[in-house]
Design a protein around this motif. Sequence first.
Motif, PDB file in Angstrom:
ATOM      1  N   MET A 154       0.971  -1.020   0.002  1.00 23.28           N
ATOM      2  CA  MET A 154       0.053   0.146   0.192  1.00 23.28           C
ATOM      3  C   MET A 154       1.047   1.351  -0.208  1.00 23.28           C
ATOM      4  O   MET A 154       0.485   2.384  -0.731  1.00 23.28           O
ATOM      5  CB  MET A 154      -1.018   0.018   1.298  1.00 23.28           C
ATOM      6  N   LEU A 165       1.737   2.688  -3.392  1.00 20.12           N
ATOM      7  CA  LEU A 165       0.320   3.288  -4.096  1.00 20.12           C
ATOM      8  C   LEU A 165      -0.012   4.963  -3.613  1.00 20.12           C
ATOM      9  O   LEU A 165       0.273   5.293  -2.510  1.00 20.12           O
ATOM     10  CB  LEU A 165      -0.711   2.648  -4.015  1.00 20.12           C
ATOM     11  N   ARG A 205      -2.059   7.938  -1.943  1.00 18.49           N
ATOM     12  CA  ARG A 205      -2.920   7.861  -0.854  1.00 18.49           C
ATOM     13  C   ARG A 205      -4.208   7.452  -1.194  1.00 18.49           C
ATOM     14  O   ARG A 205      -5.218   6.865  -0.395  1.00 18.49           O
ATOM     15  CB  ARG A 205      -2.542   8.966   0.135  1.00 18.49           C
ATOM     16  N   ARG A 257      -5.230   4.055  -1.559  1.00 20.93           N
ATOM     17  CA  ARG A 257      -4.662   2.833  -0.468  1.00 20.93           C
ATOM     18  C   ARG A 257      -5.940   1.972   0.199  1.00 20.93           C
ATOM     19  O   ARG A 257      -5.978   0.879   0.362  1.00 20.93           O
ATOM     20  CB  ARG A 257      -3.867   3.461   0.526  1.00 20.93           C
ATOM     21  N   ARG A 258      -6.920   2.915   0.354  1.00 18.13           N
ATOM     22  CA  ARG A 258      -8.111   2.166   1.366  1.00 18.13           C
ATOM     23  C   ARG A 258      -8.772   1.170   0.461  1.00 18.13           C
ATOM     24  O   ARG A 258      -9.122  -0.119   0.858  1.00 18.13           O
ATOM     25  CB  ARG A 258      -9.132   3.143   1.861  1.00 18.13           C
ATOM     26  N   ALA A 284      -6.570  -1.747  -0.430  1.00 12.98           N
ATOM     27  CA  ALA A 284      -6.338  -2.599   0.808  1.00 12.98           C
ATOM     28  C   ALA A 284      -7.506  -3.459   1.057  1.00 12.98           C
ATOM     29  O   ALA A 284      -7.356  -4.838   1.316  1.00 12.98           O
ATOM     30  CB  ALA A 284      -6.162  -1.758   1.762  1.00 12.98           C
ATOM     31  N   ALA A 301       1.609  -3.392  -6.913  1.00 12.32           N
ATOM     32  CA  ALA A 301       1.253  -1.959  -6.974  1.00 12.32           C
ATOM     33  C   ALA A 301       1.011  -1.481  -8.662  1.00 12.32           C
ATOM     34  O   ALA A 301       0.320  -0.637  -8.836  1.00 12.32           O
ATOM     35  CB  ALA A 301       2.434  -1.182  -6.211  1.00 12.32           C
TER      36      ALA A 301
END
Length: 270
Positions: free
Chosen positions: A1, A4, A6, A9-10, A13, A43
Amino acid sequence: MALLPRRQRRDVAQELRALLTDESADRDVEAVLASFGHPAEVAARYGPPVTLIDPVDTRRFLSLGIGGALLIHFGAFLGEIIKPVRDFQGAADAAWPVVFAWLGLLFVGFALRAWHRRRRPVRWSPGRARNEHVNRAGRIAALVFYAAGTAVLLDPPAAVRTVGLPQPAIDALTYHERFLDVRGPVMFALLLTLLVGEAVAIWRPWPVTQLVHGAVTCAVLTWLIGSGPIFVTQAADQTFKEITALIILVSLVDLAVRLRRTHAAHALRH
């Protein structure tokens, strides 16, 4: 993560956590992770990686970088050839900082080009094919220019006398005896072949033959200025050699460009 942006990322993930959990339900976790790939490779699957030089520009960057490095070193050696006292090792050492500066400029230029390409994509449309028509007026003008230059080089004192320069200038542009023994006839023969080639090219250019002749011309000119004095006075001799060295460097760049175009045209035809 961490590799990558920001904002991704969530979501990524959550997707990876669910995917890896499902795959490792009935398999060894380390085997699942090893088969999934290196984190950098994973990634890269979620978006193009940040590149300073676009892959499409890599070949051109290498060509310009290597070609420029060779040309810089050749120019340094050429500068030593025209000097009475030569230090080729010192010339090579002095050339390396220039090479690194050239590579740095190339890197910055290509990085800015890649950044601009991503920020402002340009809509491409095919252009017109290159016109293969022979520009006879330009060829004739070049032939007249080369003929005039050859006439001046055949007898520089007579040319200087014609324009009314004083006697010291006439004496300074007198060829050295050592030059007239072998190198002089070779230079005049080379100039004659150049005139013949330009005359033939008015009606039908021969790209490959012209490339070979250009390479031979650069080699012969390098030999001419590196094998002893050309004029009797040191000032005229040094100035002539410096101008000739510049002509050689420009000719090498022109040869590289023409070779690339000839190769591209040959690839298109076949």
